[in-house]
Design a protein around this motif. Sequence first.
Motif, PDB file in Angstrom:
ATOM      1  N   VAL A 252      44.075  48.225  40.202  1.00 59.85           N
ATOM      2  CA  VAL A 252      44.673  46.452  40.034  1.00 59.85           C
ATOM      3  C   VAL A 252      44.970  46.929  38.728  1.00 59.85           C
ATOM      4  CG1 VAL A 252      42.350  46.029  40.035  1.00 59.85           C
ATOM      5  CG2 VAL A 252      43.761  44.326  40.760  1.00 59.85           C
ATOM      6  N   ASP A 255      49.304  47.624  38.615  1.00 62.00           N
ATOM      7  CA  ASP A 255      50.046  47.037  38.908  1.00 62.00           C
ATOM      8  C   ASP A 255      50.052  45.486  39.507  1.00 62.00           C
ATOM      9  OD1 ASP A 255      51.233  46.717  41.549  1.00 62.00           O
ATOM     10  OD2 ASP A 255      51.354  48.392  42.318  1.00 62.00           O
ATOM     11  N   SER A 256      51.236  45.171  38.699  1.00 63.64           N
ATOM     12  CA  SER A 256      51.021  44.053  38.718  1.00 63.64           C
ATOM     13  C   SER A 256      50.843  42.875  40.066  1.00 63.64           C
ATOM     14  CB  SER A 256      52.539  43.675  37.880  1.00 63.64           C
ATOM     15  OG  SER A 256      53.386  43.841  38.322  1.00 63.64           O
ATOM     16  N   ASP A 257      51.775  43.977  40.925  1.00 67.15           N
ATOM     17  CA  ASP A 257      51.903  43.705  42.617  1.00 67.15           C
ATOM     18  C   ASP A 257      50.420  42.957  43.349  1.00 67.15           C
ATOM     19  OD1 ASP A 257      54.761  42.621  42.066  1.00 67.15           O
ATOM     20  OD2 ASP A 257      55.241  44.855  42.606  1.00 67.15           O
ATOM     21  N   HIS A 259      47.975  42.921  41.115  1.00 62.74           N
ATOM     22  CA  HIS A 259      46.883  42.489  40.755  1.00 62.74           C
ATOM     23  C   HIS A 259      47.560  40.981  41.368  1.00 62.74           C
ATOM     24  CE1 HIS A 259      45.943  39.942  37.328  1.00 62.74           C
ATOM     25  NE2 HIS A 259      45.481  40.706  36.865  1.00 62.74           N
ATOM     26  N   ASP A 260      48.261  40.562  41.236  1.00 64.85           N
ATOM     27  CA  ASP A 260      48.814  38.994  41.542  1.00 64.85           C
ATOM     28  C   ASP A 260      47.622  38.586  43.265  1.00 64.85           C
ATOM     29  OD1 ASP A 260      49.999  38.220  39.485  1.00 64.85           O
ATOM     30  OD2 ASP A 260      51.896  38.620  40.361  1.00 64.85           O
ATOM     31  N   PHE A 261      48.199  39.859  44.210  1.00 71.64           N
ATOM     32  CA  PHE A 261      47.533  39.860  45.333  1.00 71.64           C
ATOM     33  C   PHE A 261      45.887  39.852  45.523  1.00 71.64           C
ATOM     34  CE2 PHE A 261      46.134  42.053  49.203  1.00 71.64           C
ATOM     35  CZ  PHE A 261      46.715  41.164  50.203  1.00 71.64           C
ATOM     36  N   HIS A 263      44.727  38.612  42.906  1.00 72.61           N
ATOM     37  CA  HIS A 263      44.009  36.632  42.408  1.00 72.61           C
ATOM     38  C   HIS A 263      44.003  36.154  43.250  1.00 72.61           C
ATOM     39  CE1 HIS A 263      45.819  34.453  38.990  1.00 72.61           C
ATOM     40  NE2 HIS A 263      44.093  33.624  39.583  1.00 72.61           N
ATOM     41  N   SER A 264      45.583  36.487  44.175  1.00 72.16           N
ATOM     42  CA  SER A 264      45.644  35.425  45.513  1.00 72.16           C
ATOM     43  C   SER A 264      44.191  34.924  46.212  1.00 72.16           C
ATOM     44  CB  SER A 264      46.805  35.459  46.195  1.00 72.16           C
ATOM     45  OG  SER A 264      46.768  36.560  46.784  1.00 72.16           O
ATOM     46  N   ARG A 267      41.236  34.112  44.348  1.00 77.42           N
ATOM     47  CA  ARG A 267      41.348  32.753  44.457  1.00 77.42           C
ATOM     48  C   ARG A 267      41.178  31.487  45.444  1.00 77.42           C
ATOM     49  NH1 ARG A 267      46.805  31.100  41.737  1.00 77.42           N
ATOM     50  NH2 ARG A 267      46.784  31.708  43.224  1.00 77.42           N
ATOM     51  N   LEU A 293      39.269  38.136  36.882  1.00 78.19           N
ATOM     52  CA  LEU A 293      39.892  37.232  38.475  1.00 78.19           C
ATOM     53  C   LEU A 293      39.179  36.688  38.373  1.00 78.19           C
ATOM     54  CD1 LEU A 293      42.806  40.128  40.140  1.00 78.19           C
ATOM     55  CD2 LEU A 293      42.992  37.951  39.086  1.00 78.19           C
TER      56      LEU A 293
END
Length: 317
Positions: A252, A255-257, A259-261, A263-264, A267, A293
């Motif tokens: 994580v 890999d930015s994608d 990481h965003d996944f 995070h979502s 959250r 995160l």
Amino acid sequence: MGDRLLPTVIHDDDLAGITAHHAACRRLALGEERQHYYRLWSKSLKLLYYRSIDHCTQVGSDGQCEVIEGQAKCLTKTEFDARMLNERALHHDLFTLHYQPIVHIATGAVAGHEALARIQSGDKVIQPGRFLPYLLGSDLERPWLQAQLDQVQTALASSGFVSFNLSGSALSWPTFDEMLKPYTPNPKLWFEVLEDSIMGEHQIENLRFIRCLGHKVELDDFPTGKDPVGKMLRSAAMFDAVKLDRCVCHGVADDSDLHDFAHSLIRWAKRKNLLVICEGIERQADADALRKLGADLGQGWLYGKPSAKQFGLSGDL
């Protein structure tokens, strides 16, 4: 009680619905039932193993028995070998638990452990992939589960929680609540379940029963499996925590994608007041990223591999 499995030769290419009379068999006493195993030979299908639970008129010293009202079930060699392994482990008390630490991801302090099933035969440790898929849902699961919960009580005597895996088949037992009563209430005993295994109303009722007793229930391997979106929508009402699968946590930091996944997911879980546990953490960089995160707990080889330590005696839990 002998360990021999005597061969029975039946020259019939169509083995469906075979009823074996006076078949040489291996007999095991399990409760009030007698388990009979037949090794059958077919020219077209080669070697097959059959199991049936039958009522016998008598069993002679030569292993011969007359089977009445018998129903045979075909087992592959892999299934048969796993069945034999599970029976030996159960009857000789070879099942054990290894404990992997779960830490506060912000500090690295140990919060609890996950109890993981193993078979210990001398110095040899047999991993769950060889026996667990063939154990769950079988007639051996209930005595195995009770023996495992008995072992967990030692770990619960120390500080921290112990997370224990429950199958969907166990949750479907009509007398599940009776089976669980000797181990409750104890808020330090947590349960992990796969959402895919929770299909019926009775299983959901048993989950509610567990939570009413004060135990936390985790949704394991989130968000893998079938219907991940529906899983997300149902989790807040049915669970206290979500355990993010290794496929979400490993890498994580790079890999930015991913990481965003992650995070979502975190959250969303926080909005639903769910505790977030991240598993499969092997690198400090991933642990740092997940901490930032907002993850609560972490598990993985970075913090420790599963161990057979007796935590009730060592005080490590």
